[in-house]
Design a protein around this motif. Structure first.
Motif, mmCIF file in Angstrom:
data_model
loop_
_atom_site.group_PDB
_atom_site.id
_atom_site.type_symbol
_atom_site.label_atom_id
_atom_site.label_comp_id
_atom_site.label_asym_id
_atom_site.label_seq_id
_atom_site.Cartn_x
_atom_site.Cartn_y
_atom_site.Cartn_z
ATOM 1 N N PRO A 1 0.849 -1.181 -0.024
ATOM 2 C CA PRO A 1 0.149 0.078 -0.128
ATOM 3 C C PRO A 1 0.890 1.307 0.057
ATOM 4 O O PRO A 1 2.016 1.358 0.602
ATOM 5 C CB PRO A 1 -0.765 -0.011 1.360
ATOM 6 N N ARG A 2 0.279 2.294 -0.416
ATOM 7 C CA ARG A 2 1.218 3.624 -0.643
ATOM 8 C C ARG A 2 0.239 4.576 0.073
ATOM 9 O O ARG A 2 -1.075 4.551 -0.075
ATOM 10 C CB ARG A 2 1.387 3.948 -2.073
ATOM 11 N N ILE A 3 0.778 5.564 0.708
ATOM 12 C CA ILE A 3 0.397 6.660 1.205
ATOM 13 C C ILE A 3 -0.388 7.562 0.190
ATOM 14 O O ILE A 3 0.103 7.793 -0.893
ATOM 15 C CB ILE A 3 1.139 7.768 1.897
ATOM 16 N N GLY A 4 -1.826 7.517 0.391
ATOM 17 C CA GLY A 4 -2.540 8.257 -0.814
ATOM 18 C C GLY A 4 -2.709 7.592 -2.144
ATOM 19 O O GLY A 4 -3.334 7.895 -3.122
ATOM 20 N N GLY A 5 -2.321 6.070 -2.063
ATOM 21 C CA GLY A 5 -2.751 5.265 -3.054
ATOM 22 C C GLY A 5 -4.138 4.623 -3.287
ATOM 23 O O GLY A 5 -4.971 5.409 -2.381
ATOM 24 N N PRO A 6 -4.612 4.278 -4.189
ATOM 25 C CA PRO A 6 -5.944 3.832 -4.341
ATOM 26 C C PRO A 6 -6.489 2.772 -3.301
ATOM 27 O O PRO A 6 -5.521 2.176 -2.848
ATOM 28 C CB PRO A 6 -6.037 3.003 -5.764
ATOM 29 N N ARG A 7 -7.773 3.114 -2.790
ATOM 30 C CA ARG A 7 -8.211 2.107 -1.607
ATOM 31 C C ARG A 7 -8.789 0.978 -2.389
ATOM 32 O O ARG A 7 -8.683 0.637 -3.397
ATOM 33 C CB ARG A 7 -9.121 2.939 -0.756
ATOM 34 N N GLY A 8 -9.496 0.080 -1.373
ATOM 35 C CA GLY A 8 -9.792 -0.913 -1.796
ATOM 36 C C GLY A 8 -8.689 -1.996 -2.013
ATOM 37 O O GLY A 8 -7.879 -2.226 -1.196
ATOM 38 N N HIS A 9 -9.208 -3.010 -2.810
ATOM 39 C CA HIS A 9 -8.118 -4.089 -3.154
ATOM 40 C C HIS A 9 -6.895 -3.645 -3.635
ATOM 41 O O HIS A 9 -6.536 -3.055 -4.673
ATOM 42 C CB HIS A 9 -8.743 -5.200 -4.198
ATOM 43 N N LEU A 10 -5.784 -4.360 -2.829
ATOM 44 C CA LEU A 10 -4.239 -4.138 -3.313
ATOM 45 C C LEU A 10 -4.316 -5.395 -4.385
ATOM 46 O O LEU A 10 -4.864 -6.439 -4.241
ATOM 47 C CB LEU A 10 -3.393 -4.481 -2.381
#
Lengths: 251, 277, 309
Positions: free
Chosen positions: B256-265
């Motif tokens: 995961p990244r800060i500010g990345g897309p949410r939901g499924h990785l």
């Protein structure tokens, strides 16, 4: 939004060899129904201690904890168990090494006098993405990620409304972390669960939580909404330090 | 000539349920550079490091066509010869300083023991060398740390002491196995910087073992990606974004990244074919 | 390894090692089978197991194995040396066959061992787990009680108890059991202290489990291996204590063929007819050795510290 968890002026003090160590000092925050709330900080910041205090596993020496508006006494009863459950950090330590998954998952049912063990255990395994054929395996026959799935399944056996997540992926490989975070994401959407999640990894909390509290040395130094973090709208120098370190580690 | 050359390294462990092949034919060569070995748990990265140092315990079996360290074939060396190299010319930093430092011995004594035994140095001279080493790892108050017991130090401080201890004899090859994984993020960066400076200054060869691909890529010149006991990809660190193997790509994308897309990785779809390769 | 072509034995082995057992029983047997495989690779432990099995068989079939009645006296054939035809280990001062007496004596030895093994560890385990789990004043009271028992040498305490209860084999067993439990309580308590703060115990507490359920279902299984190992290693001591009581005339009473009693009555002839005391002594030695070897082997396979990875 009604408040599911209200922490008000919480103090936790451990007695270590005569002198007192205050692990949590005046913590205050509220988690709404269906919300996912994060507690971020480094080792020794007291973030896990807050979860343990909610569960009655750490000595509360001041302040109040309210679940759905009702203050908790010194004891946690069965009603609390069916409302609040916890997933621990280390899946190698949180499953009984001499019990089969079947026993691990059916034990909460037996305690609460819930029937239909066979159906419920199989359903629980399937809901966390494990095959039903794993039912009579021992924990040491599973990988770390599979164990953490079992721990999540166990926490859900009593169909609680609140899940306390204590660094649920920090002991796992990156690719397995992604799988477990996805599972937690789905479970929250399906069941409308409320999450209180502790992590040292700002990126994980940012991914999973809408709001978060940053902790340092037992105190909450700042509370943030998710957009604040990305936009760099924080005041406390420690938050900045943590943010920059996480950004560097994230590449 | 390269400092270390590993050719077709195999490590196997017999268990009740049959032979487990932890390392299956790993080959690489290392100059005076920084090489990252990346993989998830069970990929054999740690065992590879231990095998080079001859630290794989019985009943584990180590086999290699060749394992040349500065012209010496480690695969044919007996335990005594290995012991002479270990610590002096090859050193290892482990994950958690808590378990690598002797809890009932003062730091100073642990640092000077080797100097006094191996190089027959006078106590005063050894002490001076140890204090220098502590200063080299940016410990502000070396005198205090010198007289401290390990439990009096924080994790980051303990790991600096470990680095100092390993670097005192001036080894040519340093193997660092997850040297910062047990540390807090804000401390990690400082420890890595210290390690990096020292390796550069002294022109050592470094094998940096880690599960963290991004960390390794910032810190090393070259990266080996291991999967189930095999090297699936070898790539220059600055060209990591051009990695071709799906496993390497998967590892890069699943965080995961800060500010990345949410939901499924994105998750890794493990292809059984990767194990063959 | 597909089904139809396997022999019944092969099929059993496949069933035991099935990675996906279909019942708790199969899972448990499978684990036991793996433990057995590890155990059977230790030759000394297998020798120990062999000795104990031989003892059990000897006790079961004593009337068939013994060439003579162990109580039958024949003063014309007294103190015959070993290797006399018909009396391979010789005869004692009443002309009784020593081999027959040792064979029948194994029943007494085994009874003592079995009764002590099912009482003392259970009590010790209970005291130790309760003490370690609750801590505080419960721990203080129970452990001081344990300390009092531990403060006396085992044989002296057993002697005092038998002296108070009156001599006899039943009272000897009772006395041994009463003096044997404190070490098990200590072992169980130490193990409980490490288990008590484990996350899996916290998890089951969070599920609302009662203290009784936690102690019996979750703490005890973790203490069991250490206690079993300790019991096996202690069995030699139990046999020696029983023999010691018999020797002093406080355990089994004549004419019972108890091994300690036999040594006691043989000591009068030790210099001229050495075999009367030596043969039962050898029996005690071999059985004690068997239990010790078995205990060491069990420690290697059961100790949670050596198997958990």
């Amino acid at each position: 939004m009604t408040a599911m968890i209200e922490i008000d002026g919480l103090d936790v003090t451990f007695r270590v060899k005569g002198h007192e160590v205050q692990a949590v000092k005046g913590a205050r925050f509220t988690v709404g129904e269906g919300e996912s709330y994060g507690l971020v900080g480094e080792s020794g910041s007291g973030k896990s201690t807050i979860l343990r205090a909610i569960c009655g596993l750490a000595p509360v020496t001041g302040g109040t904890i309210r679940i759905e508006g009702r203050p908790l006494g010194p004891r946690r009863d069965k009603a609390f168990a069916s409302k609040v459950q916890m997933v621990f950090q280390d899946p190698y330590a949180s499953l009984h090494p001499r019990h089969t998954l079947d026993r691990i998952l059916s034990e909460p049912l037996a305690i609460h006098g819930i029937g239909e063990h066979d159906r419920r255990v199989v359903a629980a395994l399937e809901s966390v993405g494990l095959p039903a054929s794993f039912r009579f395996r021992y924990p040491h026959q599973l990988s770390g990620g599979q164990r953490q799935r079992v721990a999540i399944a166990r926490a859900l056996m009593l169909e609680p409304e609140i899940l306390l997540l204590d660094e649920p992926t920090s002991a796992l490989d990156a690719s397995v972390q992604a799988e477990v975070l996805n599972l937690l994401w789905d479970l929250r959407e399906e069941r409308g669960l409320t999450y209180l999640m502790v992590s040292h990894d700002l990126a994980v909390v940012d991914h999973m939580c809408d709001r978060m509290a940053v902790m340092e040395a037992g105190r909450i130094v700042e509370t943030l909404e998710r957009p604040d973090l990305l936009a760099g709208r924080f005041r406390h120098p420690y938050t900045r330090k943590l943010f920059e370190a996480s950004l560097a580690a994230g590449g | 000539m390269s400092l270390l050359e590993v050719d077709d390294l195999h490590v196997r462990f017999p268990t009740e349920t049959g032979m487990v092949e932890a390392v299956r034919g790993v080959s690489f060569s290392l100059g005076r550079e920084r090489l990252g070995v990346v993989g998830e748990s069970g990929s054999g990265k740690t065992i590879t490091g231990r095998a080079i140092l001859g630290l794989v315990r019985k009943p584990g079996q180590v086999r290699a066509r060749r394992m040349l360290f500065d012209g010496i074939d480690l695969a044919r060396l007996d335990e005594r010869g290995m012991r002479r190299l270990r610590g002096q010319r090859m050193a290892m930093i482990m994950q958690d300083p808590k378990y690598s430092l002797n809890p009932v011995m003062r730091i100073g004594r642990q640092l000077t023991e080797g100097l006094r035994l191996r190089e027959r140095m006078s106590p005063a001279e050894a002490r001076r060398r140890a204090l220098d080493a502590l200063e080299a790892v940016k410990i502000r108050d070396p005198e205090r740390v010198y007289d401290a017991y390990p439990h009096e130090l924080s994790g980051g401080m303990g790991q600096r002491v470990m680095i100092a201890m390993m670097l005192i004899p001036g080894p040519d090859l340093l193997i660092a196995d997850e040297p910062t994984s047990a540390l807090d993020v804000t401390v990690q960066a400082e420890v890595l910087k210290i390690l990096d400076d020292l390796v550069r200054e002294r022109g050592m060869g470094l094998i940096f073992i880690s599960h963290d691909l991004k960390l390794v890529s910032r810190f090393c010149d070259r990266v080996l990606v291991m999967y189930r006991g095999k090297v699936v990809e070898e790539i220059a660190a600055d060209r990591l974004d051009q990695a071709r193997h799906p496993y390497t790509r998967g590892l890069l994308n699943c965080l995961p990244r800060i500010g990345g897309p949410r939901g499924h990785l994105p998750v890794l779809e493990r292809d059984p074919a990767w194990e063959e390769a | 390894m597909s089904g139809p072509f396997l022999t019944p034995l092969g099929r059993l082995s496949a069933w035991l090692t099935d990675p996906n057992p279909s019942s708790r029983l199969q899972a448990r047997l499978g684990q036991a089978w793996l433990t057995w495989l590890r155990f059977s690779r230790n030759p000394l432990a297998m020798i120990g197991l062999g000795i104990i099995l031989a003892l059990v068989l000897m006790a079961l079939f004593a009337p068939l194995l013994a060439p003579h009645d162990p109580l039958e006296q024949d003063l014309t054939r007294r103190l015959l040396p070993p290797l006399t035809p018909g009396h391979w280990l010789g005869t004692d001062e009443f002309g009784r066959d020593i081999l027959s007496r040792i064979v029948h004596g194994s029943r007494i030895t085994l009874t003592i061992v079995a009764l002590v093994a099912v009482t003392a560890p259970v009590f010790g385990l209970l005291v130790g787990t309760v003490s370690g789990y609750f801590g505080g004043w419960v721990d203080a009271v129970l452990m001081r009680l344990t300390d009092i028992f531990l403060a006396f040498p085992r044989l002296i305490l057993a002697l005092a108890l038998v002296a108070a209860l009156g001599p006899g084999i039943e009272n000897a067993i009772l006395a041994i059991a009463l003096t044997a439990w404190p070490p098990y309580a200590r072992v169980a308590r130490a193990e409980t202290l490490t288990v008590r703060s484990a996350d899996y115990i916290a998890a089951i507490r969070l599920a609302g489990a009662s203290h009784g359920r936690i102690i019996l279902g979750h703490v005890t299984p973790m203490c069991l291996p250490s206690v079993i190992i300790r019991v096996t290693l202690d069995m030699a001591g139990v046999i020696l204590t029983a023999a010691g009581l018999g020797f002093l005339g406080l355990g089994a009473q004549p004419p019972l063929p108890e091994w300690g009693l036999m040594i006691s009555s043989g000591r009068k002839f030790l210099f001229d007819q050495w075999w009367v005391a030596t043969m039962p002594g050898l029996a005690i030695f071999i059985v004690s050795l068997g239990f010790n070897l078995l205990g060491d082997g069990l420690r290697d396979v059961l100790d949670p510290r050596s198997t958990s990875r």
